[in-house]
Scaffold this motif. Structure first.
Motif, mmCIF file in Angstrom:
data_model
loop_
_atom_site.group_PDB
_atom_site.id
_atom_site.type_symbol
_atom_site.label_atom_id
_atom_site.label_comp_id
_atom_site.label_asym_id
_atom_site.label_seq_id
_atom_site.Cartn_x
_atom_site.Cartn_y
_atom_site.Cartn_z
ATOM 1 N N ASN A 1 0.875 -1.190 -0.051
ATOM 2 C CA ASN A 1 -0.073 -0.083 -0.113
ATOM 3 C C ASN A 1 0.693 1.222 -0.105
ATOM 4 O O ASN A 1 0.618 2.265 -0.641
ATOM 5 C CB ASN A 1 -0.940 0.107 1.186
ATOM 6 C CG ASN A 1 -2.008 -0.961 1.103
ATOM 7 O OD1 ASN A 1 -2.917 -1.032 0.056
ATOM 8 N ND2 ASN A 1 -2.022 -1.892 2.075
ATOM 9 N N GLU A 2 1.907 1.125 0.641
ATOM 10 C CA GLU A 2 2.996 2.420 0.846
ATOM 11 C C GLU A 2 3.534 2.506 -0.718
ATOM 12 O O GLU A 2 3.775 3.715 -1.103
ATOM 13 C CB GLU A 2 3.862 2.317 1.871
ATOM 14 C CG GLU A 2 3.299 2.245 3.066
ATOM 15 C CD GLU A 2 4.252 2.402 4.336
ATOM 16 O OE1 GLU A 2 5.361 2.956 4.218
ATOM 17 O OE2 GLU A 2 3.944 1.643 5.477
ATOM 18 N N GLU B 1 1.200 4.291 -2.838
ATOM 19 C CA GLU B 1 0.946 5.670 -2.416
ATOM 20 C C GLU B 1 2.374 6.327 -3.108
ATOM 21 O O GLU B 1 1.991 7.663 -3.240
ATOM 22 C CB GLU B 1 1.152 5.717 -0.794
ATOM 23 C CG GLU B 1 1.336 7.390 -0.546
ATOM 24 C CD GLU B 1 0.142 8.269 -0.530
ATOM 25 O OE1 GLU B 1 0.442 9.477 -0.791
ATOM 26 O OE2 GLU B 1 -1.122 7.935 -0.897
ATOM 27 N N ASP C 1 -3.428 1.391 -9.257
ATOM 28 C CA ASP C 1 -2.186 2.347 -8.994
ATOM 29 C C ASP C 1 -1.143 1.572 -10.069
ATOM 30 O O ASP C 1 -0.373 2.177 -10.672
ATOM 31 C CB ASP C 1 -1.761 2.178 -7.566
ATOM 32 C CG ASP C 1 -2.750 3.002 -6.642
ATOM 33 O OD1 ASP C 1 -2.928 4.112 -6.859
ATOM 34 O OD2 ASP C 1 -3.183 2.198 -5.694
ATOM 35 N N GLU D 1 -6.023 -4.446 -3.975
ATOM 36 C CA GLU D 1 -6.439 -3.275 -3.687
ATOM 37 C C GLU D 1 -5.814 -1.913 -4.480
ATOM 38 O O GLU D 1 -6.117 -0.944 -4.516
ATOM 39 C CB GLU D 1 -6.624 -2.780 -2.242
ATOM 40 C CG GLU D 1 -5.264 -2.603 -1.442
ATOM 41 C CD GLU D 1 -4.877 -4.085 -1.214
ATOM 42 O OE1 GLU D 1 -4.061 -4.105 -0.205
ATOM 43 O OE2 GLU D 1 -5.275 -5.173 -1.502
ATOM 44 N N ILE D 2 -4.400 -2.414 -4.884
ATOM 45 C CA ILE D 2 -3.889 -1.287 -5.490
ATOM 46 C C ILE D 2 -3.516 -1.714 -6.967
ATOM 47 O O ILE D 2 -2.671 -0.873 -7.527
ATOM 48 C CB ILE D 2 -2.204 -1.588 -4.817
ATOM 49 C CG1 ILE D 2 -1.365 -2.677 -5.224
ATOM 50 C CG2 ILE D 2 -2.446 -1.233 -3.270
ATOM 51 C CD1 ILE D 2 0.175 -2.845 -4.833
ATOM 52 N N HIS E 1 -2.167 -8.160 -3.739
ATOM 53 C CA HIS E 1 -3.048 -7.053 -3.018
ATOM 54 C C HIS E 1 -3.692 -6.246 -4.020
ATOM 55 O O HIS E 1 -3.532 -5.246 -4.656
ATOM 56 C CB HIS E 1 -2.052 -5.913 -2.609
ATOM 57 C CG HIS E 1 -0.901 -6.543 -1.235
ATOM 58 N ND1 HIS E 1 -1.482 -6.300 -0.123
ATOM 59 C CD2 HIS E 1 0.197 -7.013 -1.434
ATOM 60 C CE1 HIS E 1 -0.823 -7.022 1.038
ATOM 61 N NE2 HIS E 1 0.191 -7.700 0.132
#
Length: 486
Positions: free
Chosen positions: A214-215, A218, A248, A244-245, A242
């Motif tokens: 997650n970082e 980010e 990105d 959820e990313i 993951h």
């Protein structure tokens, strides 16, 4: 011909070069800092062919130090200061280090000349003209005894490779790349200098944040990162878990993977996560980081581990045990020639003579590197990687490619990570062990065998399935197979 540092210094001075969480460094400031340090190093006695070790924390200082050593005519040896002191001392010794560039906060005993970045005395000195055959950097690769071997890379190979990256990957002022590889490993040289040579922006974020999914996402969002030049397939597989990313990751225009087989990641559907270009690079430390590259199509061929065609200035020959070229679609050992081939190993004449051989296909006096890797070349000229000569696994006379089994395992919906190792039982029979991560509480060995049996022959079936919480990795992000085998 000028070196790549001269081209880097010529970028427009007011444009951003390096972005950190604290500040932005322009190309003008970067140029001034590199020139100042280079002149100080010349005054302090650094000369061409001399090695200057760099022991500074990850950040702008490390970038300035590497470029300044080159600009002063010397060769750099970057150290990961988080490594054990005994290993760093061994690297300083094997690399024939004459100078140490560090800061007053780093404690690293060294008997030679030491320059402290935070205590520089301004100096003015003419910078020397340096031959393309002069030493550029020293990088270490572990030997069979565990003692690191110092590989000597010349400037012509480094210059050619970085220019190739900028051209072939369309790097430019529009590029924003993140340094992912740790200092002390040659991949960090690619991470740092390819985008800067092209006039792009280099993002330097704390490494601990880059290793968390997650970082990492980010960082992509915050700095509008569009390029990752050094990522291992193991780390890509970790990110793929993951979901959820996923949005990105699709922001990335270019992702370059290297260091391991990309095939298991692709077999697990990983190509769908990368909306931009995905490139699979292959090459040993002994040949200036990368020797071949393959652009992975949107719908990849999962039947083989393709490593592509040679980069500019590099040749790749597949030879048999007698040193003769093998026909297309025939397995041979990869021998690499051209500009990227290192001088050899420092203080290891026997090993150098064994691995670096005269190149009968090149110019008089040229050499090629015997990689120990097996491949075949398709009719279209694409190289297909087939594993290591010294790591071949034979089961009942069949040659086994661990990546093929790993790929098949990763197509199971419950498996998130898979690594195959070999073991020998008390009767001397070689068998396979599958080390697996994922939600496998309700998945039996019989279920896994049934799944594999749909695509694999019996000799590729693991005897044992070891369920573990996570796959161990090395400091460079590769799967630590030795730890699994233990």
């Amino acid at each position: 011909m000028t070196g790549f540092v001269d081209e880097l210094l010529a970028n427009p001075p007011h444009t951003p070069a390096i972005i950190t969480p604290d500040r932005t460094v322009s190309y003008g400031e970067l140029r001034n800092r590199i020139l100042r340090l280079a002149q100080c190093l010349v005054v302090e006695g650094l000369r061409p062919e001399q090695v200057c070790a760099i022991a500074v924390p990850r950040g702008v200082d490390a970038v300035v130090a590497m470029a300044a050593v080159l600009h002063a005519g010397g060769a750099f040896l970057t150290l990961d200061i988080d490594q054990p002191p005994q290993r760093l001392a061994a690297m300083l010794h094997s690399g024939h280090t004459r100078h140490l560039l560090t800061t007053s906060q780093v404690e690293l005993p060294f008997p030679g000349r030491t320059t402290l970045l935070d205590r520089l005395t301004p100096a003015i000195a003419p910078l020397p003209a340096v031959s393309p055959r002069s030493l550029a950097y020293v990088s270490h690769t572990s030997g069979s005894t565990g003692t690191p071997n110092a590989v000597l890379i010349e400037r012509r190979g480094l210059d050619s490779y970085l220019r190739f990256l900028a051209k072939d990957y369309d790097l430019g002022p529009h590029t924003t790349a993140v340094q992912l590889a740790p200092l002390g490993y040659d991949a960090s040289i690619r991470d740092i200098f390819a985008p800067l040579l092209a006039g792009g922006r280099l993002v330097l974020a704390p490494r601990e944040s880059l290793l968390r999914a997650n970082e990492f996402a980010e960082v992509i969002r915050r700095y509008e990162v569009d390029t990752v030049l050094s990522v291992t397939p193991s780390f890509l597989t970790f990110l793929a878990q993951h979901r959820e990313i996923a949005a990105d990751l699709r922001r990335l225009r270019l992702v370059v993977a290297s260091g391991e087989s990309l095939r298991p990641f692709l077999a697990a559907g990983g190509r769908d996560l990368i909306a931009g270009s995905l490139v699979n690079q292959y090459g040993p430390t002994e040949c200036t980081m990368t020797s071949t590259r393959h652009r992975v199509p949107v719908v990849p061929d999962l039947s083989a581990d393709h490593i592509g065609v040679p980069v500019d200035g590099v040749t790749a020959h597949l030879l048999d045990d007698q040193g003769n070229p093998v026909p297309p679609n025939t397995i041979g050992e990869i021998h690499l020639g051209g500009l990227g081939v290192a001088r050899g190993y420092a203080d290891r004449p026997g090993l150098t003579a064994d691995r670096f051989r005269p190149d009968p296909f090149g110019e008089p006096g040229s050499r090629m590197y015997r990689t120990g890797d097996l491949a075949r070349r398709t009719e279209g000229g694409i190289l297909e990687y087939l594993g290591r000569v010294d790591r071949q696994i034979k089961i009942r006379g069949y040659r086994v490619d661990p990546a093929e089994v790993e790929s098949a395992l990763l197509t199971h919906a419950a498996v998130t990570g898979a690594v195959i190792t070999a073991a020998t039982d008390d009767r001397g029979r070689v068998h396979l062990i599958a080390h697996l991560t994922g939600d496998l509480a309700d998945i039996t060995d019989a279920d896994l065998r049934a799944h594999l049996g749909k695509t694999l022959p019996p000799h590729l079936m693991p005897r044992r399935f070891a369920r573990i919480d996570r796959l161990p990795t090395t400091s460079t992000g590769k799967t630590d197979r030795k730890a699994l085998a233990r």
